[in-house]
Design a protein around this motif. Sequence first.
Motif, short mmCIF file in Angstrom:
data_model
loop_
_atom_site.label_atom_id
_atom_site.label_comp_id
_atom_site.label_asym_id
_atom_site.label_seq_id
_atom_site.Cartn_x
_atom_site.Cartn_y
_atom_site.Cartn_z
N ALA A 134 61.68 -68.26 32.63
CA ALA A 134 62.15 -68.51 31.27
C ALA A 134 61.87 -69.95 30.86
O ALA A 134 61.47 -70.21 29.72
CB ALA A 134 63.65 -68.20 31.18
N VAL A 135 62.07 -70.90 31.76
CA VAL A 135 61.79 -72.30 31.45
C VAL A 135 60.32 -72.49 31.12
O VAL A 135 59.96 -73.19 30.16
CB VAL A 135 62.20 -73.20 32.64
CG1 VAL A 135 61.65 -74.61 32.46
CG2 VAL A 135 63.72 -73.23 32.78
N ARG A 136 59.45 -71.85 31.90
CA ARG A 136 58.01 -71.98 31.66
C ARG A 136 57.63 -71.41 30.30
O ARG A 136 56.87 -72.02 29.54
CB ARG A 136 57.25 -71.26 32.77
CG ARG A 136 55.73 -71.38 32.67
CD ARG A 136 55.06 -70.52 33.71
NE ARG A 136 55.53 -70.83 35.05
CZ ARG A 136 55.27 -70.07 36.12
NH1 ARG A 136 54.58 -68.95 35.97
NH2 ARG A 136 55.71 -70.43 37.31
N PRO A 147 63.80 -76.68 27.88
CA PRO A 147 64.82 -75.93 27.12
C PRO A 147 66.23 -76.26 27.58
O PRO A 147 66.46 -76.70 28.71
CB PRO A 147 64.46 -74.47 27.41
CG PRO A 147 63.75 -74.51 28.73
CD PRO A 147 63.00 -75.80 28.75
N THR A 148 67.18 -76.02 26.69
CA THR A 148 68.58 -76.25 27.02
C THR A 148 69.13 -75.05 27.80
O THR A 148 68.51 -73.99 27.87
CB THR A 148 69.41 -76.44 25.74
OG1 THR A 148 69.36 -75.21 24.97
CG2 THR A 148 68.85 -77.58 24.90
N VAL A 149 70.31 -75.24 28.37
CA VAL A 149 70.94 -74.16 29.14
C VAL A 149 71.22 -72.97 28.24
O VAL A 149 71.01 -71.81 28.62
CB VAL A 149 72.24 -74.67 29.80
CG1 VAL A 149 73.03 -73.52 30.41
CG2 VAL A 149 71.92 -75.71 30.86
N ALA A 153 69.86 -69.23 28.69
CA ALA A 153 70.81 -68.13 28.79
C ALA A 153 70.50 -67.04 27.77
O ALA A 153 70.58 -65.84 28.08
CB ALA A 153 72.23 -68.66 28.61
N GLU A 154 70.16 -67.45 26.56
CA GLU A 154 69.82 -66.46 25.53
C GLU A 154 68.55 -65.71 25.88
O GLU A 154 68.45 -64.49 25.67
CB GLU A 154 69.65 -67.18 24.18
CG GLU A 154 69.34 -66.23 23.03
CD GLU A 154 69.20 -66.97 21.72
OE1 GLU A 154 68.91 -66.30 20.69
OE2 GLU A 154 69.37 -68.21 21.71
N ARG A 155 67.58 -66.42 26.46
CA ARG A 155 66.31 -65.80 26.83
C ARG A 155 66.48 -64.81 27.98
O ARG A 155 65.88 -63.73 27.98
CB ARG A 155 65.32 -66.89 27.23
CG ARG A 155 63.95 -66.39 27.66
CD ARG A 155 63.09 -66.16 26.46
NE ARG A 155 61.71 -65.89 26.83
CZ ARG A 155 60.69 -65.94 25.99
NH1 ARG A 155 60.90 -66.29 24.72
NH2 ARG A 155 59.47 -65.67 26.38
N THR A 156 67.28 -65.18 28.96
CA THR A 156 67.41 -64.36 30.17
C THR A 156 68.61 -63.42 30.15
O THR A 156 68.74 -62.58 31.05
CB THR A 156 67.56 -65.28 31.40
OG1 THR A 156 68.71 -66.11 31.23
CG2 THR A 156 66.32 -66.15 31.57
N ARG A 157 69.50 -63.60 29.13
CA ARG A 157 70.73 -62.82 29.04
C ARG A 157 71.62 -63.06 30.26
O ARG A 157 72.33 -62.17 30.74
CB ARG A 157 70.43 -61.33 28.89
CG ARG A 157 69.69 -61.00 27.60
CD ARG A 157 69.47 -59.51 27.44
NE ARG A 157 68.77 -59.20 26.21
CZ ARG A 157 68.42 -57.97 25.82
NH1 ARG A 157 68.75 -56.93 26.60
NH2 ARG A 157 67.79 -57.78 24.69
N LEU A 158 71.58 -64.28 30.75
CA LEU A 158 72.45 -64.69 31.84
C LEU A 158 73.57 -65.56 31.29
O LEU A 158 73.46 -66.11 30.20
CB LEU A 158 71.66 -65.48 32.90
CG LEU A 158 70.56 -64.76 33.66
CD1 LEU A 158 69.77 -65.75 34.51
CD2 LEU A 158 71.13 -63.66 34.55
N SER A 159 74.62 -65.72 32.08
CA SER A 159 75.69 -66.64 31.69
C SER A 159 75.23 -68.07 31.92
O SER A 159 74.27 -68.33 32.65
CB SER A 159 76.95 -66.37 32.51
OG SER A 159 76.73 -66.69 33.87
#
Length: 279
Positions: A134-136, A147-149, A153-159
Amino acid sequence: MSTAATAPSRRRRAFPDTPDAAETNAVFTRLAELPEGPEKRRLRDELTRAWLPMAVRLALRFRDRGESMDDLKQVAALGLVKAIGGYRPERGSAFESYAIPTIVGEVKRHFRDCTWGVHVPRRVQELRNTVRLAVRELAAASDSRFPTVSEIAERTRLSADDVILGLEAIESYKTLSLDAERPGADDDFALRDSIGFTESQYELVLARETVRDGLRGLPERERRILYMRFFCDMTQSRIGEELGLSQMHVCRLIKRTCARIREQADGTGPEAPASSVAA
């Protein structure tokens, strides 16, 4: 010539320099009929040599990931050997279709289990891979801005906590030697020079404070005996000569006095009067 007859010849194989399916299946069929012995080992070796170029090419897909190519080729070759041992042509699939995921899985398992500098749970490794991808992607879409945290999180749907854990795991893949120079420093100090340590004299200070009251309550003779034995490193015989006592009497006094002080320090014994330890 009919379309059905020409279709197999036009189908492109992923690894054209490897044996065709019919030839490979014939060898596997023969292999299944043979008992364990030299002939069966020879056929396995032939299969390994014939399909080794495919294993090498699969290993090349994982280059530039911080692992030696020689090691990756060996791991891929091990995956090929496992594929040869587990393939069953009667199940209908081509050997290539069975071998590729087996070899790739072996290489991925090597990265998961053998290349981390410290042991990291599998879930954390998966978080690292998800966050790293996701960072890449986000950095490529925003002119290399990290990118910010919340964006990750929005990109990966993680907390957010899982994203932070994944980011920390990215930095934990390879350990840094304690002899390495400190990042950003222009002096000659290494990382080990910035790491704190436990002062060895702390325990000695604590021990002395623990027994201080017990020692103060001892008669003069017992204090002198302990001083000569533990601070002057005198033998019991020498102490006896100095005080006009036998070596056995000095030994009993030391044991009795130390036991009393230990009980007082542990809180397991009563505060005996000082005269009780006198001979």
